[in-house]
Design a protein around this motif. Structure first.
Motif, PDB file in Angstrom:
ATOM      1  N   GLU A  44       0.833  -1.208   0.000  1.00 38.98           N
ATOM      2  CA  GLU A  44       0.000   0.000   0.000  1.00 38.98           C
ATOM      3  C   GLU A  44       0.867   1.257   0.000  1.00 38.98           C
ATOM      4  OE1 GLU A  44      -4.278  -0.810   1.960  1.00 38.98           O
ATOM      5  OE2 GLU A  44      -2.625  -0.964   3.379  1.00 38.98           O
ATOM      6  N   ASP A  45       1.998   1.203   0.708  1.00 38.33           N
ATOM      7  CA  ASP A  45       2.909   2.353   0.760  1.00 38.33           C
ATOM      8  C   ASP A  45       3.425   2.746  -0.625  1.00 38.33           C
ATOM      9  OD1 ASP A  45       2.615   2.536   3.488  1.00 38.33           O
ATOM     10  OD2 ASP A  45       4.540   1.574   3.951  1.00 38.33           O
ATOM     11  N   VAL A  46       3.689   1.753  -1.481  1.00 35.53           N
ATOM     12  CA  VAL A  46       4.195   2.054  -2.820  1.00 35.53           C
ATOM     13  C   VAL A  46       3.064   2.205  -3.838  1.00 35.53           C
ATOM     14  CG1 VAL A  46       6.466   1.027  -2.432  1.00 35.53           C
ATOM     15  CG2 VAL A  46       4.641  -0.371  -3.416  1.00 35.53           C
ATOM     16  N   GLY A  47       1.827   2.035  -3.389  1.00 38.70           N
ATOM     17  CA  GLY A  47       0.669   2.309  -4.227  1.00 38.70           C
ATOM     18  C   GLY A  47       0.281   1.242  -5.227  1.00 38.70           C
ATOM     19  N   VAL A  48       0.628  -0.019  -4.950  1.00 43.70           N
ATOM     20  CA  VAL A  48       0.277  -1.080  -5.895  1.00 43.70           C
ATOM     21  C   VAL A  48      -0.893  -1.938  -5.418  1.00 43.70           C
ATOM     22  CG1 VAL A  48       2.582  -1.178  -6.918  1.00 43.70           C
ATOM     23  CG2 VAL A  48       2.020  -2.685  -5.009  1.00 43.70           C
ATOM     24  N   VAL A  49      -1.353  -1.686  -4.192  1.00 44.94           N
ATOM     25  CA  VAL A  49      -2.484  -2.431  -3.642  1.00 44.94           C
ATOM     26  C   VAL A  49      -3.523  -1.437  -3.133  1.00 44.94           C
ATOM     27  CG1 VAL A  49      -3.220  -3.916  -1.725  1.00 44.94           C
ATOM     28  CG2 VAL A  49      -1.225  -4.522  -3.045  1.00 44.94           C
ATOM     29  N   ASP A  50      -4.769  -1.746  -3.437  1.00 40.47           N
ATOM     30  CA  ASP A  50      -5.885  -0.935  -2.974  1.00 40.47           C
ATOM     31  C   ASP A  50      -6.709  -1.797  -2.026  1.00 40.47           C
ATOM     32  OD1 ASP A  50      -7.576   1.265  -2.834  1.00 40.47           O
ATOM     33  OD2 ASP A  50      -8.838   0.529  -4.475  1.00 40.47           O
ATOM     34  N   SER A  51      -7.308  -1.183  -1.015  1.00 35.56           N
ATOM     35  CA  SER A  51      -8.143  -1.947  -0.092  1.00 35.56           C
ATOM     36  C   SER A  51      -9.492  -1.264   0.076  1.00 35.56           C
ATOM     37  CB  SER A  51      -7.449  -2.094   1.261  1.00 35.56           C
ATOM     38  OG  SER A  51      -7.335  -0.849   1.900  1.00 35.56           O
ATOM     39  N   ARG A  52     -10.486  -2.098   0.347  1.00 35.31           N
ATOM     40  CA  ARG A  52     -11.836  -1.598   0.618  1.00 35.31           C
ATOM     41  C   ARG A  52     -12.484  -2.545   1.622  1.00 35.31           C
ATOM     42  NH1 ARG A  52     -14.839  -5.278  -1.994  1.00 35.31           N
ATOM     43  NH2 ARG A  52     -14.057  -6.139  -3.928  1.00 35.31           N
ATOM     44  N   PHE A  53     -13.563  -2.085   2.237  1.00 31.80           N
ATOM     45  CA  PHE A  53     -14.260  -2.934   3.182  1.00 31.80           C
ATOM     46  C   PHE A  53     -15.024  -4.017   2.434  1.00 31.80           C
ATOM     47  CE2 PHE A  53     -13.711   0.841   5.838  1.00 31.80           C
ATOM     48  CZ  PHE A  53     -13.177   0.240   6.969  1.00 31.80           C
ATOM     49  N   SER A  54     -15.080  -5.195   3.027  1.00 34.48           N
ATOM     50  CA  SER A  54     -15.807  -6.312   2.435  1.00 34.48           C
ATOM     51  C   SER A  54     -17.305  -6.081   2.576  1.00 34.48           C
ATOM     52  CB  SER A  54     -15.413  -7.613   3.142  1.00 34.48           C
ATOM     53  OG  SER A  54     -16.258  -8.667   2.758  1.00 34.48           O
ATOM     54  N   PHE A  55     -18.054  -6.352   1.529  1.00 38.68           N
ATOM     55  CA  PHE A  55     -19.507  -6.244   1.604  1.00 38.68           C
ATOM     56  C   PHE A  55     -20.091  -7.388   2.425  1.00 38.68           C
ATOM     57  CE2 PHE A  55     -18.782  -3.911  -2.452  1.00 38.68           C
ATOM     58  CZ  PHE A  55     -19.209  -2.681  -1.997  1.00 38.68           C
ATOM     59  N   ALA A  56     -19.442  -8.540   2.392  1.00 36.42           N
ATOM     60  CA  ALA A  56     -19.923  -9.709   3.124  1.00 36.42           C
ATOM     61  C   ALA A  56     -19.695  -9.578   4.625  1.00 36.42           C
ATOM     62  CB  ALA A  56     -19.252 -10.966   2.603  1.00 36.42           C
ATOM     63  N   ASP A  57     -18.587  -8.952   5.008  1.00 31.59           N
ATOM     64  CA  ASP A  57     -18.245  -8.794   6.424  1.00 31.59           C
ATOM     65  C   ASP A  57     -17.478  -7.489   6.582  1.00 31.59           C
ATOM     66  OD1 ASP A  57     -17.399  -8.946   9.045  1.00 31.59           O
ATOM     67  OD2 ASP A  57     -16.581 -10.968   8.887  1.00 31.59           O
ATOM     68  N   ALA A  58     -18.131  -6.472   7.093  1.00 32.44           N
ATOM     69  CA  ALA A  58     -17.542  -5.130   7.185  1.00 32.44           C
ATOM     70  C   ALA A  58     -16.337  -5.064   8.125  1.00 32.44           C
ATOM     71  CB  ALA A  58     -18.593  -4.121   7.626  1.00 32.44           C
ATOM     72  N   ARG A  59     -16.104  -6.112   8.898  1.00 31.66           N
ATOM     73  CA  ARG A  59     -14.921  -6.142   9.765  1.00 31.66           C
ATOM     74  C   ARG A  59     -13.660  -6.459   8.981  1.00 31.66           C
ATOM     75  NH1 ARG A  59     -16.900 -10.640  13.717  1.00 31.66           N
ATOM     76  NH2 ARG A  59     -17.523 -11.374  11.675  1.00 31.66           N
ATOM     77  N   LYS A  60     -13.825  -6.975   7.773  1.00 31.34           N
ATOM     78  CA  LYS A  60     -12.680  -7.384   6.946  1.00 31.34           C
ATOM     79  C   LYS A  60     -12.468  -6.412   5.808  1.00 31.34           C
ATOM     80  CE  LYS A  60     -13.251 -12.267   7.901  1.00 31.34           C
ATOM     81  NZ  LYS A  60     -13.382 -13.607   7.325  1.00 31.34           N
ATOM     82  N   ARG A  61     -11.232  -6.385   5.327  1.00 32.00           N
ATOM     83  CA  ARG A  61     -10.888  -5.584   4.159  1.00 32.00           C
ATOM     84  C   ARG A  61     -10.536  -6.529   3.010  1.00 32.00           C
ATOM     85  NH1 ARG A  61     -10.780  -0.476   5.308  1.00 32.00           N
ATOM     86  NH2 ARG A  61      -9.620   0.219   3.503  1.00 32.00           N
ATOM     87  N   VAL A  62     -10.839  -6.103   1.806  1.00 28.23           N
ATOM     88  CA  VAL A  62     -10.512  -6.869   0.608  1.00 28.23           C
ATOM     89  C   VAL A  62      -9.407  -6.085  -0.119  1.00 28.23           C
ATOM     90  CG1 VAL A  62     -11.372  -7.757  -1.581  1.00 28.23           C
ATOM     91  CG2 VAL A  62     -12.833  -7.796   0.437  1.00 28.23           C
ATOM     92  N   TYR A  63      -8.342  -6.791  -0.474  1.00 28.70           N
ATOM     93  CA  TYR A  63      -7.182  -6.172  -1.112  1.00 28.70           C
ATOM     94  C   TYR A  63      -7.153  -6.537  -2.589  1.00 28.70           C
ATOM     95  CZ  TYR A  63      -5.867  -5.297   3.658  1.00 28.70           C
ATOM     96  OH  TYR A  63      -5.882  -4.865   4.960  1.00 28.70           O
ATOM     97  N   THR A  64      -6.822  -5.544  -3.414  1.00 33.00           N
ATOM     98  CA  THR A  64      -6.781  -5.721  -4.855  1.00 33.00           C
ATOM     99  C   THR A  64      -5.478  -5.132  -5.398  1.00 33.00           C
ATOM    100  OG1 THR A  64      -9.177  -5.447  -4.908  1.00 33.00           O
ATOM    101  CG2 THR A  64      -8.008  -5.249  -7.018  1.00 33.00           C
ATOM    102  N   LEU A  65      -4.836  -5.857  -6.285  1.00 34.23           N
ATOM    103  CA  LEU A  65      -3.632  -5.379  -6.950  1.00 34.23           C
ATOM    104  C   LEU A  65      -4.032  -4.384  -8.036  1.00 34.23           C
ATOM    105  CD1 LEU A  65      -0.532  -5.939  -6.942  1.00 34.23           C
ATOM    106  CD2 LEU A  65      -0.960  -7.466  -8.856  1.00 34.23           C
ATOM    107  N   VAL A  66      -3.371  -3.241  -8.089  1.00 34.25           N
ATOM    108  CA  VAL A  66      -3.726  -2.216  -9.073  1.00 34.25           C
ATOM    109  C   VAL A  66      -2.701  -2.114 -10.205  1.00 34.25           C
ATOM    110  CG1 VAL A  66      -5.186  -0.870  -7.523  1.00 34.25           C
ATOM    111  CG2 VAL A  66      -2.736  -0.392  -7.637  1.00 34.25           C
ATOM    112  N   ILE A  67      -1.824  -3.101 -10.322  1.00 31.92           N
ATOM    113  CA  ILE A  67      -0.851  -3.174 -11.424  1.00 31.92           C
ATOM    114  C   ILE A  67      -1.432  -4.114 -12.471  1.00 31.92           C
ATOM    115  CG2 ILE A  67       1.481  -3.803 -12.118  1.00 31.92           C
ATOM    116  CD1 ILE A  67       2.290  -3.717  -9.230  1.00 31.92           C
ATOM    117  N   GLU A  68      -1.206  -3.801 -13.735  1.00 33.35           N
ATOM    118  CA  GLU A  68      -1.643  -4.740 -14.781  1.00 33.35           C
ATOM    119  C   GLU A  68      -0.466  -5.306 -15.504  1.00 33.35           C
ATOM    120  OE1 GLU A  68      -4.852  -3.755 -17.210  1.00 33.35           O
ATOM    121  OE2 GLU A  68      -5.889  -2.718 -15.630  1.00 33.35           O
TER     122      GLU A  68
END
Length: 88
Positions: free
Chosen positions: A64-88
């Motif tokens: 996340e510090d280098v900006g290659v991963v994005d995170s958002r709250f999970s719709f299924a469980d708001a206590r968890k975060r879902v991480y996504t790679l933003v590099i293609e």
């Protein structure tokens, strides 16, 4: 005749795999897991990579510090975060 590798075009706003090159091996493994498996939670990443949860947390923070991963709250469980790679 020489064979050249395809070039990837990066803009100043989009970090590429070069941003991951200097990170620890655990961060690279987490990034590759996100690349191959798609968006995952921290616990899914720990299970997939066989890394301890604490190591996955550290790897995600570095990514996340280098900006290659994005995170958002999970719709299924708001206590968890879902991480996504933003590099293609």
């Amino acid at each position: 005749m020489s064979i050249t590798e395809p070039t990837q075009v990066e803009t100043a706003d989009e970090p590429g795999w070069d941003a991951v090159a200097d990170l620890p091996p655990s961060a690279k493994l987490v990034a590759k897991s996100l690349e191959y498996q798609g968006s995952q939670t921290q616990s899914q990443l720990a299970e997939e990579t066989l890394l301890p949860a604490r190591t996955v947390r550290y790897a995600l923070s570095r990514l996340e510090d280098v900006g290659v991963v994005d995170s958002r709250f999970s719709f299924a469980d708001a206590r968890k975060r879902v991480y996504t790679l933003v590099i293609e």
